[in-house]
Design a protein around this motif. Structure first.
Motif, short mmCIF file in Angstrom:
data_model
loop_
_atom_site.label_atom_id
_atom_site.label_comp_id
_atom_site.label_asym_id
_atom_site.label_seq_id
_atom_site.Cartn_x
_atom_site.Cartn_y
_atom_site.Cartn_z
N PRO A 299 0.79 -1.15 -0.09
CA PRO A 299 -0.03 0.09 -0.05
C PRO A 299 0.81 1.20 0.03
CG PRO A 299 0.02 -0.80 2.14
CD PRO A 299 0.78 -1.96 1.20
N HIS A 300 0.36 2.47 -0.07
CA HIS A 300 1.07 3.64 -0.24
C HIS A 300 2.19 3.67 1.06
CE1 HIS A 300 -1.87 5.67 -3.13
NE2 HIS A 300 -1.21 4.78 -3.58
N SER A 301 3.50 3.69 0.90
CA SER A 301 4.18 3.54 1.61
C SER A 301 5.46 4.70 1.61
CB SER A 301 5.02 2.10 1.81
OG SER A 301 4.26 1.22 1.73
N ARG A 302 6.13 4.71 2.78
CA ARG A 302 7.58 5.64 2.96
C ARG A 302 8.34 4.58 2.29
NH1 ARG A 302 9.35 10.27 5.26
NH2 ARG A 302 11.34 10.09 6.37
N ILE A 303 9.37 5.07 1.55
CA ILE A 303 10.51 4.13 1.01
C ILE A 303 11.65 4.87 1.07
CG2 ILE A 303 11.13 2.68 -0.58
CD1 ILE A 303 8.30 1.88 -1.32
N ALA A 304 12.87 4.64 1.38
CA ALA A 304 14.13 5.17 1.58
C ALA A 304 14.90 4.60 0.38
CB ALA A 304 14.82 5.16 2.51
N VAL A 305 15.45 5.27 -0.48
CA VAL A 305 16.33 4.74 -1.59
C VAL A 305 17.79 5.50 -1.61
CG1 VAL A 305 16.44 4.78 -4.20
CG2 VAL A 305 14.31 4.66 -2.96
N THR A 306 18.71 4.74 -1.63
CA THR A 306 20.37 5.13 -2.07
C THR A 306 20.19 5.05 -3.45
OG1 THR A 306 21.43 3.21 -1.71
CG2 THR A 306 20.86 4.24 0.53
N GLY A 307 21.35 5.82 -4.04
CA GLY A 307 21.62 5.82 -5.38
C GLY A 307 20.51 6.30 -6.38
N SER A 308 19.88 7.33 -5.86
CA SER A 308 18.63 7.84 -6.43
C SER A 308 19.01 8.57 -7.90
CB SER A 308 17.77 8.62 -5.64
OG SER A 308 18.40 9.73 -5.09
N THR A 309 19.99 9.00 -7.80
CA THR A 309 20.65 9.63 -8.94
C THR A 309 21.14 8.62 -10.28
OG1 THR A 309 22.65 10.11 -8.47
CG2 THR A 309 21.02 11.82 -7.82
N GLY A 310 21.23 7.49 -10.00
CA GLY A 310 21.67 6.42 -10.90
C GLY A 310 20.68 6.11 -11.93
N LEU A 311 20.92 5.37 -13.04
CA LEU A 311 20.18 4.69 -14.02
C LEU A 311 19.05 3.97 -13.31
CD1 LEU A 311 19.36 4.02 -16.79
CD2 LEU A 311 20.87 1.76 -16.55
N ILE A 312 19.25 3.09 -12.48
CA ILE A 312 18.10 2.33 -11.92
C ILE A 312 17.40 2.92 -10.93
CG2 ILE A 312 17.76 0.19 -10.67
CD1 ILE A 312 20.13 -0.99 -12.04
N GLY A 313 18.33 3.88 -9.83
CA GLY A 313 17.49 4.55 -8.63
C GLY A 313 16.64 5.30 -9.30
N ALA A 314 17.01 6.18 -10.22
CA ALA A 314 16.26 7.39 -10.51
C ALA A 314 14.87 6.80 -11.15
CB ALA A 314 17.05 8.23 -11.64
N ALA A 315 14.95 5.57 -12.01
CA ALA A 315 13.70 5.15 -12.61
C ALA A 315 12.84 4.56 -11.59
CB ALA A 315 14.35 4.03 -13.64
N LEU A 316 13.40 3.79 -10.45
CA LEU A 316 12.63 3.35 -9.22
C LEU A 316 11.90 4.48 -8.57
CD1 LEU A 316 11.90 0.75 -7.55
CD2 LEU A 316 13.72 1.33 -6.23
N VAL A 317 12.74 5.67 -8.31
CA VAL A 317 12.11 6.67 -7.73
C VAL A 317 10.87 7.23 -8.30
CG1 VAL A 317 12.20 9.12 -6.99
CG2 VAL A 317 13.98 7.48 -6.17
#
Length: 299
Positions: free
Chosen positions: A2-20
């Motif tokens: 469900p709508h969640s709070r999710i922390a992401v490292t590497g968010s400027t990389g290819l995969i991280g940016a797409a995941l965000v």
């Protein structure tokens, strides 16, 4: 989830940016771990080299996705850069795992990056998650990388290792370097072209990450590769077909060893890796074939 709070490292990389982008599109709250003082409400400061994480920023997170790490093919493999590859993964992962474990209410899941480099050169032999680690630098890094999540596992957090293959994308990664060469008609086989490349479309990679987050029985190693690995020669032919360009050039193995040094061994190595656990838990690939994955990247 469900709508969640999710922390992401590497968010400027290819995969991280797409995941965000994917998570936010579906209404999830995403906080990004950044290596500078937080400048907005969606940023949390961390410094993997100092093993520092602003733990307060992780409070209330339902999941943590850890994707940060120095690029394996970004520089020639000097001893100093090999240390950077290892330390950026092992120290950073340990810092995240310890931060997660320290929370009074830890997240339900830690999804940590890893790579199919874990298996080393498998030749023509197909392997799934049950296979042991291979020999060499990258397998040893992957073993330490995955072991660095121990603190989170001991705290009872479901922990998964996303062993990523070659991501077919126009914007970055290995394929980001291939597209301009093939568009210019300069693409061709690497070595004899018989080595297997275990690829996955970027769209399917992001969907697989989210499948892991959403699937409580998935912990431990999960291969993020397509179901049909192909050889470098077959990749070369597919790139020529889709881009409608000749593929006459060949990079001989000796030239690659001169140009790339030790990393050439991994470029010329063969990895035939299958996504056993994704398939066993009902994951469906949108772009399972190499031609479809290439076309998806171009769109």
């Amino acid at each position: 989830m469900p709508h969640s709070r999710i922390a992401v490292t590497g968010s400027t990389g290819l995969i991280g940016a797409a995941l965000v982008r994917s998570l936010r599109t579906d209404g999830h709250e995403v906080v990004r771990l950044v290596r500078h003082p937080a400048r907005s409400g969606d940023e949390v400061e961390w410094d993997p080299k100092r093993s520092y994480v602003d733990v307060a920023g992780l409070v209330g997170c339902d999941a943590v996705v850890h994707l940060a790490g120095a690029g394996v093919g970004d520089h020639r493999w000097t001893e100093a850069y090999k240390r950077e590859i290892r330390d950026s993964r092992v120290l950073g992962t340990a810092a995240i795992a310890e931060a997660v474990a320290s929370l009074d209410t830890p997240p339900k899941v830690l999804l940590a990056g890893s790579a199919i480099g874990f298996y080393g050169d498998t030749g023509d032999r197909a392997v799934d998650e049950s296979a042991p680690p291979g020999d060499g630098f990258l397998p040893s890094v992957c073993v330490e990388w995955e072991e660095a999540t121990a603190a989170a596992q001991e705290a009872g957090v479901r922990t998964a290792h996303a062993r990523t293959g070659l991501v077919v994308a126009r914007e970055g990664g290995a394929w980001g370097r291939l597209f301009p060469l093939f568009r210019a008609g300069l693409g061709g086989r690497l070595g004899d072209g018989r080595q297997y490349w275990s690829f996955i479309a970027l769209h399917d990679h992001i969907a697989a990450l989210r499948h892991i987050l959403d699937t409580p029985e998935l912990s431990g190693a999960v291969n993020l590769t397509g179901p049909d690995p192909v050889t470098n020669g077959e990749v070369t032919a597919a790139m020529g077909r889709v881009l409608r360009r000749p593929t006459l050039f060949t990079a001989p193995a000796p030239a690659l060893r001169i140009a790339l040094g030790e990393f050439a061994g991994d470029v010329l190595g063969s990895q035939r890796v299958l996504p056993g656990r994704l398939l066993d838990t009902g994951f469906s690939f949108a772009f399972p074939g190499i031609d479809a994955a290439i076309r998806a990247a171009l769109r």
